[in-house]
Design a protein around this motif. Structure first.
Motif, PDB file in Angstrom:
ATOM      1  N   ARG A   1      -6.895  -6.139  -8.837  1.00  0.00           N
ATOM      2  CA  ARG A   1      -5.616  -6.426  -8.190  1.00  0.00           C
ATOM      3  C   ARG A   1      -4.872  -5.132  -7.853  1.00  0.00           C
ATOM      4  O   ARG A   1      -4.169  -5.059  -6.842  1.00  0.00           O
ATOM      5  CB  ARG A   1      -4.761  -7.305  -9.088  1.00  0.00           C
ATOM      6  CG  ARG A   1      -3.561  -7.920  -8.391  1.00  0.00           C
ATOM      7  CD  ARG A   1      -2.767  -8.799  -9.330  1.00  0.00           C
ATOM      8  NE  ARG A   1      -2.147  -8.022 -10.373  1.00  0.00           N
ATOM      9  CZ  ARG A   1      -0.977  -7.387 -10.224  1.00  0.00           C
ATOM     10  NH1 ARG A   1      -0.335  -7.439  -9.072  1.00  0.00           N
ATOM     11  NH2 ARG A   1      -0.455  -6.701 -11.221  1.00  0.00           N
ATOM     12  N   ILE A   2      -5.024  -4.128  -8.712  1.00  0.00           N
ATOM     13  CA  ILE A   2      -4.416  -2.828  -8.461  1.00  0.00           C
ATOM     14  C   ILE A   2      -5.549  -1.831  -8.255  1.00  0.00           C
ATOM     15  O   ILE A   2      -6.367  -1.626  -9.155  1.00  0.00           O
ATOM     16  CB  ILE A   2      -3.516  -2.403  -9.631  1.00  0.00           C
ATOM     17  CG1 ILE A   2      -2.401  -3.441  -9.855  1.00  0.00           C
ATOM     18  CG2 ILE A   2      -2.921  -1.024  -9.374  1.00  0.00           C
ATOM     19  CD1 ILE A   2      -1.528  -3.140 -11.041  1.00  0.00           C
ATOM     20  N   ILE A   3      -5.600  -1.243  -7.082  1.00  0.00           N
ATOM     21  CA  ILE A   3      -6.690  -0.323  -6.738  1.00  0.00           C
ATOM     22  C   ILE A   3      -6.082   1.046  -6.454  1.00  0.00           C
ATOM     23  O   ILE A   3      -5.236   1.191  -5.569  1.00  0.00           O
ATOM     24  CB  ILE A   3      -7.485  -0.840  -5.524  1.00  0.00           C
ATOM     25  CG1 ILE A   3      -8.079  -2.232  -5.830  1.00  0.00           C
ATOM     26  CG2 ILE A   3      -8.581   0.150  -5.157  1.00  0.00           C
ATOM     27  CD1 ILE A   3      -8.770  -2.856  -4.641  1.00  0.00           C
ATOM     28  N   LEU A   4      -6.537   2.038  -7.212  1.00  0.00           N
ATOM     29  CA  LEU A   4      -6.071   3.410  -7.049  1.00  0.00           C
ATOM     30  C   LEU A   4      -7.229   4.232  -6.492  1.00  0.00           C
ATOM     31  O   LEU A   4      -8.287   4.315  -7.122  1.00  0.00           O
ATOM     32  CB  LEU A   4      -5.595   3.952  -8.403  1.00  0.00           C
ATOM     33  CG  LEU A   4      -4.812   5.265  -8.411  1.00  0.00           C
ATOM     34  CD1 LEU A   4      -3.900   5.291  -9.619  1.00  0.00           C
ATOM     35  CD2 LEU A   4      -5.750   6.463  -8.473  1.00  0.00           C
ATOM     36  N   ASP A   5      -7.030   4.796  -5.321  1.00  0.00           N
ATOM     37  CA  ASP A   5      -8.094   5.565  -4.674  1.00  0.00           C
ATOM     38  C   ASP A   5      -7.492   6.880  -4.174  1.00  0.00           C
ATOM     39  O   ASP A   5      -6.969   6.955  -3.068  1.00  0.00           O
ATOM     40  CB  ASP A   5      -8.700   4.760  -3.519  1.00  0.00           C
ATOM     41  CG  ASP A   5      -9.861   5.497  -2.859  1.00  0.00           C
ATOM     42  OD1 ASP A   5     -10.364   6.458  -3.460  1.00  0.00           O
ATOM     43  OD2 ASP A   5     -10.252   5.104  -1.745  1.00  0.00           O
ATOM     44  N   ARG A   6      -7.527   7.898  -5.029  1.00  0.00           N
ATOM     45  CA  ARG A   6      -6.987   9.223  -4.726  1.00  0.00           C
ATOM     46  C   ARG A   6      -5.561   9.143  -4.191  1.00  0.00           C
ATOM     47  O   ARG A   6      -4.638   8.965  -4.967  1.00  0.00           O
ATOM     48  CB  ARG A   6      -7.905   9.970  -3.748  1.00  0.00           C
ATOM     49  CG  ARG A   6      -9.135  10.560  -4.420  1.00  0.00           C
ATOM     50  CD  ARG A   6      -9.952  11.397  -3.463  1.00  0.00           C
ATOM     51  NE  ARG A   6      -9.192  12.466  -2.882  1.00  0.00           N
ATOM     52  CZ  ARG A   6      -8.965  13.641  -3.462  1.00  0.00           C
ATOM     53  NH1 ARG A   6      -9.425  13.864  -4.682  1.00  0.00           N
ATOM     54  NH2 ARG A   6      -8.277  14.588  -2.852  1.00  0.00           N
TER      55      ARG A   6
ATOM     56  N   PRO B   1      -4.604   4.457 -14.673  1.00  0.00           N
ATOM     57  CA  PRO B   1      -6.035   4.791 -14.703  1.00  0.00           C
ATOM     58  C   PRO B   1      -6.597   4.906 -13.291  1.00  0.00           C
ATOM     59  O   PRO B   1      -6.143   4.243 -12.364  1.00  0.00           O
ATOM     60  CB  PRO B   1      -6.647   3.611 -15.461  1.00  0.00           C
ATOM     61  CG  PRO B   1      -5.678   2.491 -15.294  1.00  0.00           C
ATOM     62  CD  PRO B   1      -4.328   3.121 -15.220  1.00  0.00           C
ATOM     63  N   VAL B   2      -7.615   5.746 -13.148  1.00  0.00           N
ATOM     64  CA  VAL B   2      -8.213   5.977 -11.831  1.00  0.00           C
ATOM     65  C   VAL B   2      -8.930   4.734 -11.348  1.00  0.00           C
ATOM     66  O   VAL B   2      -8.869   4.355 -10.179  1.00  0.00           O
ATOM     67  CB  VAL B   2      -9.171   7.180 -11.883  1.00  0.00           C
ATOM     68  CG1 VAL B   2      -9.883   7.353 -10.545  1.00  0.00           C
ATOM     69  CG2 VAL B   2      -8.413   8.435 -12.261  1.00  0.00           C
ATOM     70  N   ASN B   3      -9.634   4.056 -12.229  1.00  0.00           N
ATOM     71  CA  ASN B   3     -10.368   2.857 -11.827  1.00  0.00           C
ATOM     72  C   ASN B   3      -9.396   1.720 -11.586  1.00  0.00           C
ATOM     73  O   ASN B   3      -8.269   1.711 -12.075  1.00  0.00           O
ATOM     74  CB  ASN B   3     -11.372   2.464 -12.921  1.00  0.00           C
ATOM     75  CG  ASN B   3     -12.429   3.541 -13.117  1.00  0.00           C
ATOM     76  OD1 ASN B   3     -12.808   4.205 -12.162  1.00  0.00           O
ATOM     77  ND2 ASN B   3     -12.871   3.725 -14.348  1.00  0.00           N
TER      78      ASN B   3
ATOM     79  N   LEU C   1       0.859  -1.182   0.000  1.00  0.00           N
ATOM     80  CA  LEU C   1       0.000   0.000   0.000  1.00  0.00           C
ATOM     81  C   LEU C   1       0.892   1.229   0.000  1.00  0.00           C
ATOM     82  O   LEU C   1       1.665   1.446   0.937  1.00  0.00           O
ATOM     83  CB  LEU C   1      -0.913   0.009   1.232  1.00  0.00           C
ATOM     84  CG  LEU C   1      -1.806   1.249   1.381  1.00  0.00           C
ATOM     85  CD1 LEU C   1      -2.853   1.277   0.266  1.00  0.00           C
ATOM     86  CD2 LEU C   1      -2.485   1.272   2.743  1.00  0.00           C
ATOM     87  N   LEU C   2       0.821   2.011  -1.087  1.00  0.00           N
ATOM     88  CA  LEU C   2       1.562   3.261  -1.190  1.00  0.00           C
ATOM     89  C   LEU C   2       0.618   4.404  -0.819  1.00  0.00           C
ATOM     90  O   LEU C   2      -0.501   4.479  -1.332  1.00  0.00           O
ATOM     91  CB  LEU C   2       2.107   3.456  -2.604  1.00  0.00           C
ATOM     92  CG  LEU C   2       3.156   2.441  -3.077  1.00  0.00           C
ATOM     93  CD1 LEU C   2       3.566   2.738  -4.503  1.00  0.00           C
ATOM     94  CD2 LEU C   2       4.368   2.440  -2.171  1.00  0.00           C
ATOM     95  N   LYS C   3       1.105   5.276   0.037  1.00  0.00           N
ATOM     96  CA  LYS C   3       0.298   6.391   0.521  1.00  0.00           C
ATOM     97  C   LYS C   3       0.958   7.689   0.079  1.00  0.00           C
ATOM     98  O   LYS C   3       2.164   7.880   0.249  1.00  0.00           O
ATOM     99  CB  LYS C   3       0.209   6.336   2.047  1.00  0.00           C
ATOM    100  CG  LYS C   3      -0.586   7.470   2.673  1.00  0.00           C
ATOM    101  CD  LYS C   3      -2.073   7.235   2.589  1.00  0.00           C
ATOM    102  CE  LYS C   3      -2.847   8.283   3.385  1.00  0.00           C
ATOM    103  NZ  LYS C   3      -4.289   8.143   3.224  1.00  0.00           N
ATOM    104  N   CYS C   4       0.149   8.584  -0.511  1.00  0.00           N
ATOM    105  CA  CYS C   4       0.643   9.886  -0.968  1.00  0.00           C
ATOM    106  C   CYS C   4       0.083  10.953  -0.028  1.00  0.00           C
ATOM    107  O   CYS C   4      -1.115  11.239  -0.041  1.00  0.00           O
ATOM    108  CB  CYS C   4       0.204  10.138  -2.406  1.00  0.00           C
ATOM    109  SG  CYS C   4       0.881  11.656  -3.097  1.00  0.00           S
ATOM    110  N   GLN C   5       0.969  11.515   0.801  1.00  0.00           N
ATOM    111  CA  GLN C   5       0.562  12.508   1.783  1.00  0.00           C
ATOM    112  C   GLN C   5       0.874  13.889   1.219  1.00  0.00           C
ATOM    113  O   GLN C   5       2.023  14.184   0.886  1.00  0.00           O
ATOM    114  CB  GLN C   5       1.290  12.284   3.104  1.00  0.00           C
ATOM    115  CG  GLN C   5       0.962  10.923   3.726  1.00  0.00           C
ATOM    116  CD  GLN C   5       1.826  10.601   4.917  1.00  0.00           C
ATOM    117  OE1 GLN C   5       2.976  10.995   4.952  1.00  0.00           O
ATOM    118  NE2 GLN C   5       1.280   9.886   5.878  1.00  0.00           N
ATOM    119  N   ALA C   6      -0.164  14.739   1.113  1.00  0.00           N
ATOM    120  CA  ALA C   6      -0.019  16.046   0.461  1.00  0.00           C
ATOM    121  C   ALA C   6      -0.424  17.160   1.408  1.00  0.00           C
ATOM    122  O   ALA C   6      -1.333  17.013   2.232  1.00  0.00           O
ATOM    123  CB  ALA C   6      -0.873  16.093  -0.806  1.00  0.00           C
ATOM    124  N   GLU C   7       0.288  18.286   1.269  1.00  0.00           N
ATOM    125  CA  GLU C   7      -0.070  19.528   1.947  1.00  0.00           C
ATOM    126  C   GLU C   7      -0.179  20.608   0.879  1.00  0.00           C
ATOM    127  O   GLU C   7       0.724  20.748   0.045  1.00  0.00           O
ATOM    128  CB  GLU C   7       0.984  19.922   2.981  1.00  0.00           C
ATOM    129  CG  GLU C   7       1.094  18.976   4.159  1.00  0.00           C
ATOM    130  CD  GLU C   7       2.135  19.446   5.168  1.00  0.00           C
ATOM    131  OE1 GLU C   7       2.620  20.589   5.004  1.00  0.00           O
ATOM    132  OE2 GLU C   7       2.458  18.679   6.089  1.00  0.00           O
TER     133      GLU C   7
END
Length: 1171
Positions: free
Chosen positions: A584-589, A576-578, A549-555
Motif C-alpha cells: 500500500r505504501i511504496i517507497l522508490d528512491r 523502510p525502503v521496501n 504520490l510525493l516526489k522529491c526533486q534533488a539537485e
C-alpha cells in the motif's frame, strides 16, 4: 589608514588568542611526559560463583610507566600468589577463584611510575564475602498468655547487601502483618499483643541475598498462646477472654527504640541517602503510631511512612531534613513518645580540584585543592604518591594551595590532593609537565578538505608546543594571515571559514612558531555546490481512500553523486525502503506512493538528502480529508409536549470543518425502524430545539456533514414519547371524482400517521347543495372517501372534511365546491355552416348547446366529415368518417386535408367527460378544383443526336379537369452545372408523348413533365438522358433493355413495387397514419397560400379512437392544452403541424380514396444513357 590598522588589530588578536592553546591539548605520546592513570577499578566484590576477579589499573606516559601495588597501605607483590595473573605493560591483574581467597580481601592502590614521576589511583576495595548461614541452634518454644507482647528474633547472618527478610510458615505462606504484628528493620517479628490464633509451631525467618543468589532459613520457632490462668472460674470461654483482656489492658510501651535508650536518641544520615526512623510499641489495645517533626524546617508534604506507620522514610535527604522528629504510640490507655535528633552529614566533595598541564620553563605554578563535607574533610598533599615534606619542598604549601615559581624541567611531577572524613576519601591528581620543545603539528601535511557553498569549512592544524606557539593561516601564495570576519581560529588551531563561497577553493598553509622553533603544513580546500531539495506537491489535501504520490526533486554537485543518498521520514521516523502494508505504501528512491490513504497516513513527510559534505531536508504535510466521525453523547433536555432540546458532542472533523448537522428521528408506532429527516442545523452548532408531533415515541440520531460528505449516524438517543392531542390539520386535496349520474364520490388525501396526533382518528364529512338554504349533512367515516347516491345530475355541492380523534377535532375546515355525477350532453349544436377556404381546407361554424343541456363540464366539440362522391367522375364513395376535436367552448374550426373537387358531408357534436352528445344534421359542401398530382411516369423512347421522344402517364389524381401538360428540359453535366430551362406547352390533354428536336449531340439533359388544370400545374416527373454522337442511337430501353439480366432485374423491381403498394393500401384502409408532407405533395393548392396562422384540430378516422393531445381536468373543468395556448381558433394538435399558409403538415389518420397510388417523387429511376 583606518582599514589597515583594523586589519592589523584583528591579526594581533588572532596571535594572542592562541597563546594558551598548548595547555588545552593532550600531550602526544611522542613527547616525554608524566604517567597518567587512564582506567582503574572501584569497589569489587568477589562473588563465589565467578571464575576470577579482575582489578584494573591502566596508565599512559613517556617513558612507559612501571606499576606497583599496595594492599591496606603495605606493598603488595603480584608474584606472591600463583593465583594472581599479571599483564605485561599494565597494572591490571586477575585473581583466580581457587581455594580460599578471603586473604585477598582489602584495600588496594595502584602506582604508575617513570623517571618523571609517579601517578596514584584511588583506593580499590576488594570484598570477599562468606556464604551466609544461620547457626544451627535449638530454639525453645515460647509460651505466653493472651495479650502479652512477644518478639521473635531473626538475627540474620551477614552478607552482601541488599538483604531481604521474610517471615513465613513451613508451607512458605507469608505471616500476615498489620499494626499488631509487624517486622522491624533488623528482621525481628514483633507482636504488640498476642492472640490465640497466633499460636503456631512454624514461624520461619528467611534471609535473601540477591547479589549472592542465596536464601537461607532459620530453624522454625514455636509460639503458644494460652488464656489467662485465673479466668478458669468463668463458665463462658468468651467471658474468660474478655476478662483476661480487661486485666491485660495497658498503655503503650516502646520496644524500638528500647526504653534503655531513653526518651531521645541521635541519628546520623548521609546527605542524598535515605532516612529511616523506626518506632515499634507494644500494648493492649494495639497502639497506633504517628510522627511529627518538632524542630527544624517543617516538611512541605506529609512524611511518608511504611510498615503500618512504624517507619518514617525520607528519600534524597538534604540538610533541610535535619531536626527533631517525634514518634507517638497511643491507645485508650495512654501514650509513649520518643524523639530522634537527626543530623545530616556528607562525605567529601570537591569545590576546586588541582588542574595540571603543560608549563614552559621559567613560568609559575599554583595548584588549588578545596573540598567540603560534614565533618569537614582534611586535606593532604602528595608528590608522586608520597606525602610532601614541607622542609625539603622548594615551593610553598598550605592546606588548600601549592605554589612554585620559575619552573624548571626537573619540576615535572604528579601532585595528588586527598580529602577525607569519616564518610570517605576522594583523590584528585594534577600532572605538572615542564617542557621546552619546538611546535609539533599533529595534523598530516597536504590534507584535502571539501565543503559546500554556504556551509562552514574546517581546516585542521592540531599543535603541541611548549612554550605555546603562535598560529597563523595563509592562502595560496599570500604571506599575509587570513584576518577577515569570515575566518575564525579555534583554540585547537582549526581554521573555520564561515559561509563558504566558490572562490574559497585553493591551497592554505598553517604556520606554528615559538621560541624554540617553527613548523608549517599545507591543506587543500574544494568548494562544492550545495544540495537542494523540493518535495511536491506541497502540503497536499487528499480524500481518504484516494492515492497520493510525493516526489522529491534533488539537485546536487556531480562530484558527490557516489555519496548521494535519499531517504524518507514520517513524523521524524525513518520509513523502510521496501514497500509496507502489503504494497500500500511504496517507497522508490525519490518517490513515495501511498494508495488507499487512511487517517494514520496523515503527518509530515520529510525527504532527506545526504552527501559526504551536507545534509538537507524538505517536508510536505499530508492532510487526509474524510467525512466526520459520528457525533457522540446525545443528550435530551428542556422536555415539552411539542418540543425538546437535543445536544451532542461533535466527532473529529478530519480536516474539513462540519458545515451542517442532520437530525433524523425514528418512531416505533407507525413506521418502526425507518429513519426520517427532522431538521438541519447549519454550521458547527451542537444543539437544536426540535419541534415534535404529538402521540409519537421518538428517538434521534445526528449525522455530521462536511465538504467531503456525511458521517455515519450517531448512536441513537434515549426515547421520548410526546402526549396525544387533537389534530392540528384537516385532510387536503378534497375532490369529487368521476362517478355515475345521480351519484357523487367525495375523496381526500388522508392524514399521514404522524399527523393523527392521537388515537381514534376519523373524518367528519359535511355537505350541502350550493345555493340551497339547507342544513349541513354530516357523516363520520374512517376511510378517505364517501359516496352519495340519488343526487341530481351535475349539481354543485359545498363540501367540508374535518379530522377528529379521541382528544378532539381539528381546525374548522375550508369549503370545497364539487359537482355531482355527469351525464352525456342531450342536445346537438345548431346553425352548422361551412366556408370554403381552398380546394383542401374549409372553415366550419356552429352554435353551441345551452349550458343546462351539457349535463357536465363541457370539454369541447367534435367535427366529423366524410366524402360522398368525386366531382370529376361523379362516382359515389363508401362513407368513411374522419373527425377533429376542438377543445373548449368555441363555435368554429378549420378542417384541413380534404380532397379537391369532391363532395363531403359534415356534422358537429358536443362532448363532456362522460361522453359524446348527439350529432347535428349533416351539412353538404363541395371542394373546388385543385392542381393535379405528378404524372405516373416519364420515359425516353427514342434518342437521336439532336432529338428525343418522351412518353408519360396520366397524373395519379387529376384533382379537376386536365387542361394540358408543360414539358421542360435543360442541359446538365457531372459538376451539377445546369443550362437555361426551356418550356413546351402541350394543350391537348389526351396527348401522352412528344418529340423534342434541336438538341445538342453528346449532351446530357434533364426533362420535366407536369400536368395542369384551371387551378395551375402540379409537381413534375423528371428523367435524364444523353444524346447520341455521330448518328448512333442509345436509350434507356434500347441496348441494355435487350439484355436478359436487365429484363430479369426489371421484373423483380416491378414485383417488389407491387408488393409494397399492396401493403400500403391495406394500412391506409386500417387507418394508419401517413405523411402529411406527402399529402401536400399530392395536392398542391395555390389557393392555400393566402391562409395565415391557421392551426387545426386532431384528425381521426373513427369516433372510438382517442383524441391526440386532448386533456381531461381532474375536477371536470375544461382546460386548454399546452399546444393550444395560442391556437384558440383551431382544432387540437401539436405545435408545428401547419405551415404559415394553413396547409396541414402534422400527422392525422384516415383512409385514402380507394385505388389511389402513393407517390415517392419521380416516377422512374434515373439511368445514364450511353452513347
Amino acid at each position: 589608514m583606518k582599514m589597515l590598522l583594523r586589519t592589523k588589530g584583528i591579526t594581533i588578536c588572532l596571535f594572542f588568542f592562541v597563546l594558551s592553546l598548548a595547555a588545552a591539548i593532550e600531550i602526544p605520546l611522542s613527547v616525554a611526559q608524566l604517567p597518567t592513570i587512564t582506567e582503574q577499578s572501584h569497589t569489587q566484590i568477589a562473588y563465589p560463583f565467578d571464575e576470577d576477579f579482575t582489578i584494573k589499573c591502566e596508565a599512559r606516559g613517556n617513558p612507559q610507566p612501571a606499576f606497583n601495588w599496595t594492599k591496606d597501605g603495605k606493598p603488595f607483590n603480584l608474584l606472591s600468589d600463583p593465583r594472581i595473573v599479571a599483564t605485561n605493560n599494565s597494572g591490571t591483574f586477575v585473581i583466580q577463584n581457587r581455594g580460599i581467597i578471603t586473604n585477598f580481601q582489602g584495600k588496594y592502590r595502584c602506582f604508575a611510575s617513570n623517571v618523571l614521576g609517579t601517578a596514584m589511583s584511588e583506593e580499590i576495595e576488594l570484598i570477599v564475602p562468606s556464604v551466609p548461614k544461620f547457626p544451627k541452634e535449638k530454639i525453645e518454644p515460647l509460651d505466653v498468655e493472651h495479650g502479652d507482647s512477644v518478639i521473635l528474633h531473626c538475627n540474620p547472618p551477614k552478607g552482601i547487601p541488599p538483604l531481604h527478610i521474610y517471615w513465613m510458615n513451613i508451607d512458605l505462606q507469608h505471616i500476615p502483618q498489620d499494626e499488631r504484628v509487624s517486622m522491624s528493620l533488623k528482621g525481628d517479628l514483633y507482636f504488640a499483643n498476642v492472640e490465640e490464633n497466633d499460636s503456631r509451631s512454624d514461624y520461619c525467618c528467611f534471609a535473601a541475598f540477591p547479589r549472592l543468589r542465596t536464601i537461607v532459613q532459620k530453624m522454625p520457632m514455636m509460639l503458644k498462646v494460652s488464656r489467662f490462668k485465673h479466668a478458669n472460674d468463668s463458665g463462658s470461654p468468651n467471658a474468660a477472654v474478655t476478662k483476661a483482656n480487661f486485666i491485660k489492658e495497658r498503655k503503650p510501651r516502646l520496644l524500638i527504640p528500647p526504653e534503655s535508650a531513653g526518651s531521645s536518641s541521635s541519628v546520623t544520615v548521609i546527605k542524598g541517602g535515605v532516612l529511616l526512623l523506626e518506632c515499634i510499641a507494644e500494648g493492649l489495645p494495639t497502639p497506633h503510631l504517628s510522627w511529627v517533626k518538632v524542630t527544624g524546617n517543617l516538611p512541605r508534604d506529609e512524611p511518608e511512612t511504611e510498615n503500618f506507620g512504624k517507619i518514617l522514610k525520607i528519600d534524597q535527604v538534604t540538610t533541610a531534613d535535619e531536626g527533631t522528629y517525634q514518634c507517638t504510640a497511643s491507645n485508650p490507655m495512654g501514650r509513649a513518645k520518643h524523639e530522634f535528633h537527626v543530623h545530616v552529614e556528607e562525605p567529601p566533595q570537591w569545590i576546586k580540584k588541582p588542574e595540571g598541564g603543560v608549563y614552559s620553563v621559567g613560568t609559575n605554578l599554583v595548584l588549588l585543592c578545596e573540598a567540603i563535607g560534614n565533618p569537614e574533610p582534611t586535606i593532604q598533599w602528595k608528590l608522586n604518591g608520597m606525602p610532601i615534606d614541607s622542609r625539603t619542598f622548594r615551593g610553598r604549601i598550605s592546606a588548600r594551595e601549592i605554589s612554585l615559581t620559575n619552573l624548571q624541567l626537573q619540576d615535572s611531577a604528579v601532585y595528588q590532593c586527598e580529602a577525607s572524613n569519616k564518610h570517605g576519601t576522594i583523590l584528585a591528581s594534577a600532572n605538572v609537565n615542564v617542557l621546552n620543545i619546538a611546535p609539533l603539528i599533529l595534523t598530516s601535511d597536504g590534507e584535502n578538505y571539501a565543503a559546500v557553498v554556504g556551509y562552514s569549512a574546517f581546516l585542521h592544524c592540531e599543535i603541541f608546543a611548549s612554550p605555546a606557539a603562535d598560529i597563523r593561516w595563509t592562502k595560496d601564495d599570500s604571506i599575509e594571515p587570513l584576518s577577515t570576519l569570515r575566518y575564525e581560529l579555534n583554540k585547537n588551531g582549526t581554521l573555520e571559514i564561515k559561509e563558504t563561497k566558490k572562490e574559497d577553493s585553493g591551497s592554505y598553509a598553517c604556520w606554528a612558531a615559538n621560541s624554540v622553533g617553527k613548523r608549517a603544513i599545507t591543506a587543500n580546500l574544494d568548494i562544492r555546490d550545495a544540495t537542494k531539495l523540493v518535495v511536491t506537491p506541497k502540503n497536499p489535501r487528499v480524500l481518504k481512500s484516494h492515492s497520493i504520490l510525493l516526489k522529491c526533486q534533488a539537485e546536487y554537485d556531480s562530484h558527490l553523486k557516489h555519496s548521494f543518498k535519499l531517504s524518507w521520514r514520517k513524523d521524524g521516523d525513518e520509513l523502510p525502503v521496501n514497500s509496507t502494508e502489503g504494497g500500500r505504501i511504496i517507497l522508490d528512491r525519490d518517490t513515495l506512493f501511498i494508495s488507499s490513504v487512511t487517517q494514520e497516513d496523515q503527518g509530515v513527510y520529510m525527504c532527506v538528502a545526504r552527501t559526504s559534505l551536507d545534509s538537507v531536508m524538505a517536508e510536505s504535510r499530508l492532510i487526509v480529508l474524510d467525512v466526520p466521525d459520528p457525533p457522540e453523547d446525545l443528550q435530551l433536555s428542556e422536555n415539552q409536549n411539542r418540543s425538546i432540546r437535543l445536544s451532542w458532542k461533535a466527532g473529529a472533523s478530519h480536516n474539513s470543518p462540519v458545515n451542517e448537522s442532520i437530525i433524523e428521528f425514528e418512531e416505533n408506532r407507525w413506521e418502526p425502524g425507518r429513519w426520517q429527516e427532522l431538521t438541519r442545523v447549519l454550521g458547527n452548532d451542537t444543539t437544536a430545539l426540535l419541534s415534535l408531533a404529538p402521540y409519537t415515541n421518538y428517538q434521534f440520531h445526528v449525522i455530521s456533514v462536511n465538504a467531503v460528505g456525511r458521517s455515519q449516524p450517531s448512536k441513537p438517543s434515549l426515547r421520548y414519547a410526546t402526549p396525544p392531542a387533537a389534530p392540528d390539520k384537516n385532510p387536503e386535496n378534497i375532490r369529487v371524482e368521476a362517478s355515475e349520474p345521480n351519484e357523487m364520490v367525495m375523496k381526500w388525501e388522508p392524514l399521514k400517521p404522524m399527523e393523527r396526533n392521537g388515537p381514534g382518528l376519523e373524518y367528519k364529512v359535511s355537505w350541502r347543495q350550493r345555493g340551497v338554504e339547507a342544513d349541513w349533512n354530516e357523516e363520520m367515516v374512517k376511510k378517505h372517501s364517501l359516496t352519495l347516491r340519488n343526487t341530481p345530475t351535475f349539481v354543485p355541492y359545498e363540501i367540508k372534511v374535518q379530522a377528529v380523534n379521541n382528544l378532539g377535532s381539528g381546525p374548522e375546515p375550508n369549503i370545497t365546491i364539487g359537482y355531482s355525477g355527469e351525464d352525456v350532453p342531450d342536445a346537438a349544436p345548431s346553425g352548422v355552416s361551412v366556408d370554403i377556404v381552398n380546394s383542401t381546407l374549409v372553415k366550419v361554424f356552429w352554435f353551441g348547446i345551452p349550458r343546462d343541456r351539457v349535463r357536465g363540464h363541457l370539454r369541447g366539440y367534435k367535427v366529423s366529415w366524410w366524402k360522398t362522391k368525386s366531382m370529376l367522375d361523379g362516382k359515389r364513395h363508401h362513407p368513411e368518417k374522419h373527425f377533429l376535436t376542438f377543445v373548449g367552448d368555441r363555435n368554429y374550426g378549420m378542417i384541413p386535408g380534404l380532397e379537391p373537387f369532391s363532395e363531403f358531408r359534415l356534422t358537429v357534436l358536443a362532448y363532456n367527460s362522460k361522453g359524446d352528445g348527439p350529432e347535428s344534421s349533416p351539412v353538404v359542401f363541395e371542394t373546388p378544383e385543385g392542381v393535379p398530382e405528378q404524372p405516373r411516369f416519364l420515359r425516353i423512347l427514342n434518342f437521336d443526336k439532336d432529338s428525343v421522344t418522351l412518353s408519360w402517364g396520366l397524373p395519379k389524381k387529376a384533382n379537376g379537369h386536365l387542361t394540358g401538360y408543360i414539358l421542360q428540359y435543360q442541359m446538365i453535366n457531372e459538376t451539377h452545372e445546369i443550362g437555361p430551362l426551356s418550356d413546351v406547352s402541350v394543350t391537348n390533354r389526351s396527348t401522352l408523348s412528344w418529340r423534342l428536336s434541336g438538341l445538342s449531340s453528346s449532351t446530357k439533359y434533364k426533362f420535366y413533365v407536369k400536368a395542369c388544370t384551371v387551378k395551375g400545374c402540379g409537381k413534375p416527373v423528371t428523367e435524364e438522358g444523353l444524346t447520341m454522337a455521330q448518328g448512333t442511337y442509345a436509350g434507356i430501353y434500347d441496348g441494355i433493355s435487350t439484355q436478359g439480366w436487365f429484363i430479369g432485374l426489371m421484373c423483380a423491381i416491378a414485383l417488389l413495387t407491387l408488393l409494397l403498394l399492396t401493403v400500403c393500401f391495406v394500412r391506409r384502409n386500417k387507418g394508419g397514419k401517413y405523411s402529411v408532407k406527402e399529402k401536400e405533395d399530392l395536392h398542391p393548392d395555390p389557393e392555400a397560400q393566402s391562409i395565415k396562422d391557421e392551426i387545426f384540430g386532431e384528425y381521426s378516422d373513427s369516433d372510438e379512437k382517442p383524441l391526440k393531445g386532448s386533456l381531461q381536468s381532474i375536477n371536470g373543468d375544461i382546460k386548454a392544452t399546452e399546444s393550444a395556448d395560442s391556437l384558440v381558433d383551431y382544432g387540437e394538435g401539436e405545435h408545428g403541424m401547419f405551415n404559415e399558409d394553413g396547409s396541414f403538415i402534422g400527422a392525422y389518420s384516415g383512409s385514402k380514396e380507394k385505388g389511389s397510388v402513393e407517390s415517392t417523387g419521380s416516377s422512374t429511376a434515373t439511368f445514364p444513357l450511353h452513347a
